[in-house]
Design an enzyme around this catalytic site. Structure first.
Site, PDB file in Angstrom:
ATOM      1  N   SER A   1      26.710 -49.084  36.894  1.00  0.00           N
ATOM      2  CA  SER A   1      26.257 -49.210  35.516  1.00  0.00           C
ATOM      3  C   SER A   1      27.296 -49.972  34.684  1.00  0.00           C
ATOM      4  O   SER A   1      27.553 -51.134  34.920  1.00  0.00           O
ATOM      5  CB  SER A   1      25.936 -47.831  34.944  1.00  0.00           C
ATOM      6  OG  SER A   1      25.230 -47.923  33.733  1.00  0.00           O
TER       7      SER A   1
ATOM      8  N   ASP B   1      14.579 -49.158  37.959  1.00  0.00           N
ATOM      9  CA  ASP B   1      15.591 -48.736  36.990  1.00  0.00           C
ATOM     10  C   ASP B   1      14.977 -48.651  35.591  1.00  0.00           C
ATOM     11  O   ASP B   1      14.555 -49.647  35.015  1.00  0.00           O
ATOM     12  CB  ASP B   1      16.751 -49.729  36.987  1.00  0.00           C
ATOM     13  CG  ASP B   1      17.973 -49.210  36.235  1.00  0.00           C
ATOM     14  OD1 ASP B   1      17.811 -48.315  35.397  1.00  0.00           O
ATOM     15  OD2 ASP B   1      19.081 -49.715  36.495  1.00  0.00           O
TER      16      ASP B   1
ATOM     17  N   HIS C   1      17.849 -45.644  38.078  1.00  0.00           N
ATOM     18  CA  HIS C   1      19.223 -46.061  37.770  1.00  0.00           C
ATOM     19  C   HIS C   1      20.226 -45.421  38.735  1.00  0.00           C
ATOM     20  O   HIS C   1      21.200 -46.044  39.142  1.00  0.00           O
ATOM     21  CB  HIS C   1      19.547 -45.670  36.332  1.00  0.00           C
ATOM     22  CG  HIS C   1      20.843 -46.233  35.832  1.00  0.00           C
ATOM     23  ND1 HIS C   1      21.104 -47.580  35.775  1.00  0.00           N
ATOM     24  CD2 HIS C   1      21.962 -45.621  35.362  1.00  0.00           C
ATOM     25  CE1 HIS C   1      22.320 -47.780  35.301  1.00  0.00           C
ATOM     26  NE2 HIS C   1      22.863 -46.615  35.054  1.00  0.00           N
TER      27      HIS C   1
END
Length: 776
Positions: free
Chosen positions: A648, A721, A755
């Protein structure tokens, strides 16, 4: 390609058995246990999925997409360790939402069937289980779909009987059109929003429900309240009234359902509406400053120590945190029958955060400021609403060393939370992490309300690392505690705060004995401008720095913003903590003979009026350079085989490090964002929009610097995601740029993954990709 598996040493660390669910009722001698699920298979992720209003809904099960259920529920008596399984359940069943009745004599839970959730219950004495109604629960919006009404009843949210699903006639309706509102404001980027009329009809169909009241003695069911999209329901302490929040139409196409227009009402015990407390529009265009809020009434809650008094807060600064104001928020309240004029209560200089109730002369209210990184704890007198509150703590939350801790609470039989007091209400209980330069030592203090002095009653002591979790509701002398050492995984205990008596709850074995003797060193160093840094260095058991051959190193980090350089280097871990190895962390590669520099410090400091992002690139360079130089000088790292990675925001950092340094042999960037113009209304701690500081957004986009990336870069991303800002297109476009520029790169898109990655096949393949990339 087909799913691949890393070498056995790494693969063996993936599917370790997780800790069981542990749930106390009102009897501290009895605990409910249930086995948690491990990683699902990829087939489990291939469930049907509707992406509506910021949610992912499984239309077959009428519940959020993806969650797995518990298995093997049982009760254990702590005085003799006898375990009794639940009886009468279908073999191989999975369960969710276990809950005790207030008196601890009954348990309710949901059984997961092929068509959805079904409510079941049993008496704790017999554990003979039986269903309450059909498998028609509506849990599409998440949360717990049922609640006890005292000891004799349950409220459960069911689907609306006879409702027909909408027909997909979108192709005959023409184009989808939206107009601007003409109002200025900010709405950050969101995913899975409503797109057309069919989506609106689908959301209405799956989100709408009807509450039913079940008499546990007679098993009689009857509808309760009106049908609708219920986003919140809470009973008053007297259970005579309920706060209900209903989502209103028209639905928004710009924000998720949590920000849709809604209406807050007070209902009576039969579910009839008594009064509408507020009708609020969709939250589409708030002021950009962090801490900005709506101007309507918000944060409705019951006063926990009063039969039926409802509180809320209202902004006094126009809802804009950038405005100058003597007071930002003020509390108001009404009490039954809720027909009078709202009574003004405490005024807060900062933004309202939370309330902790206790009694008429004692409550705590928290207010905060993002700009100042500040939280204030104030003591106030609910029965004297005009009395000036007294500041107990005024704390900068970046300063971990001066953190006084949090005041402990207990849950009453009516399911409402109040402060835990001692010595006839004269003292409160504080629990804290005890962060210190030599390592964290969690503690429990007593706080004297009259003098403001604290006295320590318990603290973790070397060679262990111990943490308190919560006090038992009906037994406030007893608290749940975890104890661990560097080579012993956490186990759980009941401990008496006054006598020191302990009852061991678990006896878990070491989950990966092959790594029991691996080395962990807390490495302290500093970057060139004097900011102190820290990282966790893991090396194989037989490695001796300065004597053994230097190792390949995987460095893994996640940037954090700070307003104060001194606080950026504070220690928030303990040298006695057990090394938890998650397959989503870099630590599995310790089993392959690598050194791992995990969570190496990546502070981004912006003191005073300076924004951290103005010098983000320069600061990540300094952080990485200091870390690499330290590892090489220690004799740990082979400078030609140092790899950097992150997930991330850590992936964003990784791309910048490859573009702006030549320190690394390669990089691994998972589920990152690389083009900041695709998140134009802010990202991470950035409050300014693209149009305010376009040069900052462009400079901070690794996509713009792709031509400078010479070290090989592995990009991994979940195809589904849903995280705001890290759309899969981010990795696809970054890879396309690197490919066109003739760089060495690889893109791996994981099917059905969000994610964070969930399926066993996906995680094993991810590790295979990482292992192979570093080997190349």
């Amino acid at each position: 390609m087909l799913y691949q598996t890393p070498t056995p040493a790494i693969a063996n660390l993936v599917n370790l058995k997780p800790d069981p669910l542990m749930l106390f009722g009102s009897d501290r001698n009895v605990i409910l246990l249930a086995d948690r699920p491990s990683y699902p298979g990829i087939e489990d992720l291939r469930q049907p999925k509707l992406k509506l209003a910021g949610r992912q809904i499984n239309p077959k099960l009428w519940m959020p997409y993806g969650p797995q259920g518990y298995r093997n529920p049982r009760l254990r008596r702590l005085d003799n360790n006898e375990e009794r399984p639940f009886r009468g359940l279908p073999e191989g069943s999975r369960f969710r939402f276990f809950n005790w009745s207030p008196d601890g004599k009954r348990i309710a839970f949901c059984l997961l069937t092929p068509t959805g959730l079904q409510l079941w219950t049993c008496l704790a004495e017999t554990l003979e289980c039986y269903p309450l109604g059909a498998a028609d629960i509506n849990n599409s919006l998440g949360g717990t779909p049922f609640d006890f009404l005292g000891n004799e009843g349950i409220l459960v949210k069911r689907r609306i009987a006879g409702a027909e699903p909408p027909k997909d006639d979108a192709p005959t309706l023409g184009p989808n059109v939206q107009d601007t509102s003409g109002m200025e404001g900010v709405s950050r980027t969101y995913t899975n929003l409503l797109k057309n009329k069919y989506d609106v009809d689908l959301f209405r169909y799956y989100a709408s429900g009807q509450l039913w009241r079940i008499d546990l003695n007679t098993k009689k069911e009857e509808p309760w309240g009106r049908a609708g999209i219920l986003s919140g329901l809470s009973a008053s302490p007297s259970r005579e009234y309920f706060l209900a929040t209903y989502v209103d139409e028209p639905f928004s196409f710009n924000v998720p359902y949590e920000k849709f227009a809604d209406r807050v009402e007070v209902l009576d015990a039969q579910g009839n509406s008594l009064i509408v407390l507020e009708e609020r529009p969709a939250q589409e265009q708030l002021p950009p400053a962090f801490g900005s809020v709506i101007t309507e009434r918000r944060r409705f809650t019951w006063r926990s120590d009063h039969p039926a008094q409802v509180y809320w807060t209202e902004a006094r600064d126009g809802g804009d945190a950038a405005n100058e104001a003597e007071f930002r928020d003020q509390l108001f309240y009404l009490e039954a029958p809720f027909t009078g004029t709202p009574v003004p209560s405490v005024k807060l200089p900062l933004r309202f955060g939370a309330i902790r109730w206790c009694r008429g002369d004692l409550a705590l209210v928290y207010d905060w400021s993002w700009q100042q990184r500040r939280q204030v704890t104030r003591r106030w007198w609910p029965d004297e609403p005009e009395r000036e509150p007294v500041v107990l703590f005024d704390h900068n939350w970046e300063d971990n060393y001066s953190d006084p801790g949090d005041f402990a609470t207990i849950t009453l039989r009516n399911d409402h939370v109040v402060l835990l007091t001692r010595e006839e209400g004269k003292k409160l209980v504080l629990t804290g992490n005890g962060h210190h330069p030599e390592g964290s030592r969690p503690f429990i203090d007593f706080y004297d309300l009259e003098s403001g002095q604290t006295s320590r009653r318990w603290q973790s002591a070397p060679p262990h690392y111990e943490r308190s979790f919560f006090f038992l509701d009906e037994h406030p002398d007893w608290f749940i505690m975890a104890r661990e050492q560097l080579t012993e995984r956490p186990n759980y205990f009941l401990r008496n705060l006054l006598s020191g008596e302990e009852i061991q709850l678990t006896d878990f074995e070491h989950p990966y004995p092959q790594l029991r003797d691996a080395n962990l060193e807390k490495v302290h160093y500093q970057r060139e401008d004097g900011v102190k840094l820290l990282g966790d260095l893991h090396t194989p058991a037989d490695f001796v720095a300065g004597k053994s051959e230097p190792l390949p190193v995987l460095m893994w980090a996640y940037p954090q913003e700070f307003k104060n350089a001194d606080k950026a280097g504070q220690v928030t871990t303990s040298p006695h903590q057990f090394t938890q190895i998650s397959p989503l962390s870099p630590l599995p590669f310790l089993a392959a003979g690598m050194a791992i520099f995990d969570d190496f410090a990546m502070p981004i400091v912006g003191e005073g009026d300076e924004e951290p992002n103005e010098t983000f690139i320069e600061q990540v360079q300094m952080n990485a350079r200091a870390a690499v130089e330290k590892l090489v000088s220690m004799g740990v790292a082979d400078p030609k085989r140092i790899y950097v990675g992150g997930h991330s925001y850590g992936a964003f950092m990784t791309a910048h490090l490859l573009a702006h340094t030549d320190l690394f042999a390669g990089g691994i960037a998972r589920s990152g964002a690389y083009n900041r113009t695709l998140t134009p209304f802010g990202f991470q701690a950035e409050e300014r929009s693209f149009w305010s500081v376009p040069e900052t957004y462009i400079k901070l986009s690794p996509f713009v610097h792709a031509d400078k990336i010479d070290a090989p870069l592995l990009l991994i991303h979940g195809e589904e995601d849903a995280n705001s800002g890290t759309y899969p297109i981010q990795s696809k476009r970054m890879f396309a740029a690197l490919n066109s520029l003739g760089k060495t790169a690889r893109l791996c898109m994981l099917p059905h993954e969000d994610h964070g990655y969930a399926a066993e096949e996906s995680i094993l393949h991810m590790l295979w990709e990482m292992e192979g990339w570093m080997a190349r």
